[in-house]
Design a protein around this motif. Structure first.
Motif, mmCIF file in Angstrom:
data_model
loop_
_atom_site.group_PDB
_atom_site.id
_atom_site.type_symbol
_atom_site.label_atom_id
_atom_site.label_comp_id
_atom_site.label_asym_id
_atom_site.label_seq_id
_atom_site.Cartn_x
_atom_site.Cartn_y
_atom_site.Cartn_z
ATOM 1 N N TRP A 174 7.250 14.249 1.826
ATOM 2 C CA TRP A 174 5.916 14.854 1.827
ATOM 3 C C TRP A 174 5.822 15.961 2.869
ATOM 4 C CZ3 TRP A 174 1.939 15.315 5.359
ATOM 5 C CH2 TRP A 174 0.688 15.692 4.848
ATOM 6 N N TYR A 223 -2.654 9.640 7.521
ATOM 7 C CA TYR A 223 -2.445 8.749 6.371
ATOM 8 C C TYR A 223 -1.741 7.467 6.813
ATOM 9 C CZ TYR A 223 -0.554 6.832 2.076
ATOM 10 O OH TYR A 223 -0.222 5.980 1.062
ATOM 11 N N MET A 277 -3.464 13.136 -9.744
ATOM 12 C CA MET A 277 -2.616 11.940 -9.632
ATOM 13 C C MET A 277 -2.627 11.407 -8.198
ATOM 14 S SD MET A 277 -1.083 10.481 -12.192
ATOM 15 C CE MET A 277 0.328 9.657 -11.409
ATOM 16 N N LYS A 278 -2.475 12.321 -7.225
ATOM 17 C CA LYS A 278 -2.515 11.896 -5.816
ATOM 18 C C LYS A 278 -3.829 11.186 -5.515
ATOM 19 C CE LYS A 278 0.025 15.755 -3.666
ATOM 20 N NZ LYS A 278 -0.216 16.892 -2.723
ATOM 21 N N HIS A 334 4.618 4.700 -4.310
ATOM 22 C CA HIS A 334 4.209 5.304 -5.587
ATOM 23 C C HIS A 334 5.100 6.461 -6.014
ATOM 24 C CE1 HIS A 334 0.894 2.691 -5.021
ATOM 25 N NE2 HIS A 334 0.109 3.509 -4.371
ATOM 26 N N ILE A 339 1.982 5.429 -12.698
ATOM 27 C CA ILE A 339 3.154 5.981 -11.999
ATOM 28 C C ILE A 339 4.327 6.110 -12.955
ATOM 29 C CG2 ILE A 339 4.837 5.569 -10.166
ATOM 30 C CD1 ILE A 339 2.587 3.974 -8.733
ATOM 31 N N LEU A 366 -1.431 17.373 -10.613
ATOM 32 C CA LEU A 366 -0.744 16.675 -9.520
ATOM 33 C C LEU A 366 -1.744 16.198 -8.469
ATOM 34 C CD1 LEU A 366 1.703 15.685 -7.950
ATOM 35 C CD2 LEU A 366 2.101 18.028 -7.180
ATOM 36 N N PHE A 421 0.856 -1.185 0.000
ATOM 37 C CA PHE A 421 0.000 0.000 0.000
ATOM 38 C C PHE A 421 0.890 1.232 0.000
ATOM 39 C CE2 PHE A 421 -2.199 -3.357 2.292
ATOM 40 C CZ PHE A 421 -3.377 -3.440 1.565
ATOM 41 N N GLY A 422 0.508 2.215 -0.773
ATOM 42 C CA GLY A 422 1.230 3.477 -0.766
ATOM 43 C C GLY A 422 2.507 3.407 -1.562
ATOM 44 N N TYR A 465 13.787 17.413 0.030
ATOM 45 C CA TYR A 465 12.552 17.729 0.751
ATOM 46 C C TYR A 465 12.541 17.018 2.101
ATOM 47 C CZ TYR A 465 10.380 20.202 -3.139
ATOM 48 O OH TYR A 465 10.099 21.120 -4.103
ATOM 49 N N LEU A 494 -4.180 7.631 -7.018
ATOM 50 C CA LEU A 494 -3.322 6.651 -6.341
ATOM 51 C C LEU A 494 -3.903 6.288 -4.979
ATOM 52 C CD1 LEU A 494 0.144 8.045 -7.453
ATOM 53 C CD2 LEU A 494 -0.898 5.884 -8.143
ATOM 54 N N PRO A 502 6.404 13.380 -6.649
ATOM 55 C CA PRO A 502 5.653 14.086 -5.603
ATOM 56 C C PRO A 502 4.222 13.605 -5.437
ATOM 57 C CG PRO A 502 5.579 15.381 -7.611
ATOM 58 C CD PRO A 502 6.345 14.125 -7.940
ATOM 59 N N PHE A 503 3.762 12.596 -6.222
ATOM 60 C CA PHE A 503 2.334 12.282 -6.135
ATOM 61 C C PHE A 503 2.010 11.235 -5.069
ATOM 62 C CE2 PHE A 503 3.966 10.892 -10.386
ATOM 63 C CZ PHE A 503 4.279 9.585 -10.047
ATOM 64 N N LEU A 523 7.695 18.996 1.535
ATOM 65 C CA LEU A 523 6.985 19.700 0.454
ATOM 66 C C LEU A 523 5.795 20.483 1.010
ATOM 67 C CD1 LEU A 523 6.393 20.438 -2.468
ATOM 68 C CD2 LEU A 523 5.344 18.192 -2.783
ATOM 69 N N GLU A 524 5.041 19.861 1.908
ATOM 70 C CA GLU A 524 3.893 20.567 2.496
ATOM 71 C C GLU A 524 4.359 21.798 3.277
ATOM 72 O OE1 GLU A 524 0.563 19.808 1.877
ATOM 73 O OE2 GLU A 524 1.604 18.567 0.407
ATOM 74 N N LEU A 565 -7.414 3.955 -0.163
ATOM 75 C CA LEU A 565 -7.147 4.863 0.963
ATOM 76 C C LEU A 565 -7.821 6.208 0.712
ATOM 77 C CD1 LEU A 565 -3.409 3.936 1.535
ATOM 78 C CD2 LEU A 565 -5.245 3.668 3.208
ATOM 79 N N ALA A 612 -4.078 5.228 8.357
ATOM 80 C CA ALA A 612 -4.926 4.555 7.361
ATOM 81 C C ALA A 612 -4.166 3.397 6.721
ATOM 82 C CB ALA A 612 -5.388 5.560 6.306
ATOM 83 N N LEU A 613 -2.871 3.612 6.452
ATOM 84 C CA LEU A 613 -2.021 2.521 5.938
ATOM 85 C C LEU A 613 -2.022 1.354 6.935
ATOM 86 C CD1 LEU A 613 1.463 3.750 4.598
ATOM 87 C CD2 LEU A 613 -0.406 2.708 3.311
ATOM 88 N N LYS A 662 2.743 9.878 0.701
ATOM 89 C CA LYS A 662 2.126 10.751 1.697
ATOM 90 C C LYS A 662 2.600 10.357 3.095
ATOM 91 C CE LYS A 662 -2.258 12.892 2.893
ATOM 92 N NZ LYS A 662 -3.680 13.078 2.520
ATOM 93 N N ASP A 716 -5.326 2.428 -3.878
ATOM 94 C CA ASP A 716 -4.994 1.736 -2.621
ATOM 95 C C ASP A 716 -6.212 1.624 -1.707
ATOM 96 O OD1 ASP A 716 -2.321 1.128 -2.995
ATOM 97 O OD2 ASP A 716 -1.591 3.024 -2.189
#
Lengths: 299, 299
Positions: free
Chosen positions: A158, A235, B164-165, A146, B196, B161, A143-144, A207, B168, A149-150, A161-162, B174, A238-239, A153, B172
Motif C-alpha cells: 500500500w 489505519y 471496493m476499498k 483482503h 474479494i 477500486l 480484520f483487514g 510495490y 471492505l 490493491p483494494f 502504491l500510494e 473500520l 484503527a486495526l 491498507k 471491518d
C-alpha cells in the motif's frame, strides 16, 4: 522458552507455510532442529505446498539429529496461508500425510500463538500485506488483509502504491513536489514517466519493495511521504483498536514493516504493544501440542 | 459537418484504433462509409492491430459503395492507442501498408481533432481510464493517464477500486457504512467478503464496470460514494485547469463516464466546457487531410 514444555517421549513438529517458503521446527525434550523449504501456500499450489511441508520436516529432523524414520512419530502443528478458505482447509485436511498426527490452522493463528507463547492474544502483521488478528477463548477475529490493491491498507504494498500515485501527480504538477520522485527513480534506475513501464503489472511484492523508500523519505521530513505513512499508521492504529475491542489487552506487531511504522503510531495505541515471544513455527509447535493434549484428554 | 471538406477526387480514410475495437470511416466528396473491426492496439498485439486496420478499411470502403481496389488510393489518417511509445510508433510507421498514404498519430490526438472539428483544442477523456490532452500550434500536452492502479484518477476504474476499498473498510467496521456495499454485492451476485474472490485479479475494465454503481449511489445521497465521486471530479477539474493553462480556452469531455461526472464538477471549470463536434474517426480523417495538404504544399 519457558512456555515450551514438550511431553517426555513425544516428537513435535511445527510448520509455518506461506507463499515464499516453509519453515519447520522439530521439538522434543532432548532434540531441537529447524529447516526451510520451498513455498507452501496450498491455495496457490497444493502439490508444491504438501511437498514443501515434507521437505521442511525432513530437514528439521536431520537438523535435530533424528533419523528420517522418525517422520511417522511427529505430532505436527501446521499453520498455512490459504487455509482460511474452507475448500482449501478441507483439501489439506484430507491429505494422507506422513506424520503421526496433523493439526491444521491458519498462518496468522500460529503467528499469534508464537507471539504470545501459546496464550490468547492479538497481533498486527504489517509486511507486504497487513492484517489484524485476535484469538480469545478459541474464537478468532480477523480484520483487514483482503488483498492488493483494494485491501492491505497500511502495508508495504500500500505504501508503495500510494508513493507511485504521488510521484505521478507531482510529475504532472497536479500534486506537490516530493523527494519520493528522485528516490523511486533511483530505485527503479529510470526517470520521469519511465517509472510507469518499470512498475506496469507489478505485484504487491514489487510495490512493497518501494516501502523502505517511503519510510526513509518520511523520516527525512518529506511532507508527501509523511502524509502517506501517517495515513497508513492511522489505519494500523484503527486495526489495533478493533483488536483491543475484542477483549485483548495487548498486541504484538509482526512483519518487516512494523519496526519502522510503530514510531508513526500514537502513544495511546502503542502503550498496548508487547514484544513477540516466539516465531510462528514455534507457534505451530504450541498449537499441535495443545490440540494433541486436548485429544489425549478427550480420548 | 461544415469543417469536413474533402478535396475533389481524393479518398480519405480515418482510423480510430484501440484495445477493444478499430473504427474506420471513408470520406470523399460523394462517398461516405464506416465499419468496425477487431482490436487495434499495436502495443498489445502488432499483427492483430494491422489486420484490424485493413479489415476496418475494407469494411468502410464496402459501406461507401466503393470497390476494394480503391484501398490503394486511400489517404489514411490513423490514430492508435499505444503509439505514444516511440518504439511502437516506429514499428507502425515501418509497416508496408496498402494505402496511398498513411499519417500516424495517437488515439487521443484524433479524439481531440474530432471534438474540435480539426482545430486546436483540449479534451478530457473519462472512461475506464482518464487523461487530459491539449494540442496547440502543433504542440501536444498530456496530463494524467499513466495506467491502473497508480494512475487514471477520476476514471471509471479508479471509482470502482475506491468503492471496493470503501466497502471492505465498512465490512471491518473500520470505515463508515455505505449503500455501495449492497449495490456491489448485488452486482457481483455475492455477499460479504466473497466480493474479494469475485474481484481478485480484476482488470481496470472490471473495476470500471463498478463505476455506474458508484455514481448511482452518490446521486442517491450516499456520503461515502459522494466523497469518492467528489475526489474524482476534483482531480478532473485539476486536469481541466492544466489544459486551460496551456492556452486552451475551452475543452470537451469525452468517454463514457463524462455525462455523469460533469454534474459533480464546479461551475468555474465547466463554464469552459464545449460540446464535441465529431467522433475520433472523423478526427483521424481531418488529421490525414491536413497532413496530406501540408505535404502537397511542401512537395
Amino acid at each position: 522458552m519457558e512456555f515450551l514444555n514438550p511431553r517426555p517421549g513425544v516428537l513435535y513438529l511445527g510448520i509455518d507455510g506461506g507463499g515464499s517458503k516453509c519453515r519447520a521446527t522439530v521439538v522434543a525434550q532432548d532434540y531441537r532442529g529447524s529447516a526451510v523449504a520451498g513455498p507452501a501456500n496450498p491455495f496457490q499450489n497444493m502439490d508444491q505446498a504438501l511437498d514443501s511441508i515434507v521437505d521442511a520436516a525432513a530437514g528439521a529432523l536431520a537438523d535435530a539429529g533424528l533419523p528420517s524414520s522418525a517422520m511417522g512419530k511427529l505430532v505436527a502443528g501446521v499453520g498455512l496461508a490459504g487455509v482460511n478458505i474452507p475448500r482449501i482447509f478441507r483439501q489439506v485436511s484430507d491429505w494422507q500425510h506422513p506424520f503421526a498426527r496433523l493439526y491444521l490452522t491458519t498462518d496468522i493463528h500460529i503467528a499469534c500463538l508464537g507471539a504470545h507463547g501459546g496464550e490468547d492474544g492479538a497481533v498486527i502483521v504489517a509486511g507486504t500485506g497487513s492484517v489484524g488478528y485476535a484469538c480469545r477463548n478459541g474464537i478468532s477475529h480477523n480484520f483487514g488483509a483482503h488483498g492488493f490493491p483494494f485491501g492491505d491498507k497500511g502495508s508495504g504494498a500500500w505504501l508503495g502504491l500510494e508513493a507511485m500515485k504521488a510521484i505521478l501527480l507531482a510529475m504532472d504538477e497536479l500534486g506537490p513536489a516530493t523527494s519520493l520522485t528522485a528516490a523511486i527513480e533511483a530505485h527503479l534506475s529510470t526517470s520521469g514517466l519511465n517509472v510507469i513501464a518499470a512498475m506496469a503489472g507489478a505485484t504487491s511484492r514489487t510495490y512493497g519493495s518501494l516501502a523502505p523508500l517511503v519510510l526513509s523519505q518520511a523520516e527525512a521530513g518529506d511532507a508527501v511521504a509523511q502524509a502517506i505513512v501517517q495515513e497508513g499508521a492511522a489505519y494500523l492504529e484503527a486495526l489495533a483498536g478493533k483488536l483491543l475491542d475484542t477483549g485483548a489487552d495487548s498486541f504484538c506487531m509482526l512483519g518487516g514493516l512494523s519496526p519502522r511504522i510503530i514510531p508513526w503510531m500514537s502513544r495511546e495505541v502503542t502503550e498496548h504493544l508487547v514484544d513477540s515471544r516466539a516465531d510462528p513455527d514455534i507457534g505451530a509447535v504450541l498449537y499441535g501440542m495443545a490440540q494433541h493434549e486436548r485429544q489425549s484428554l478427550a480420548g
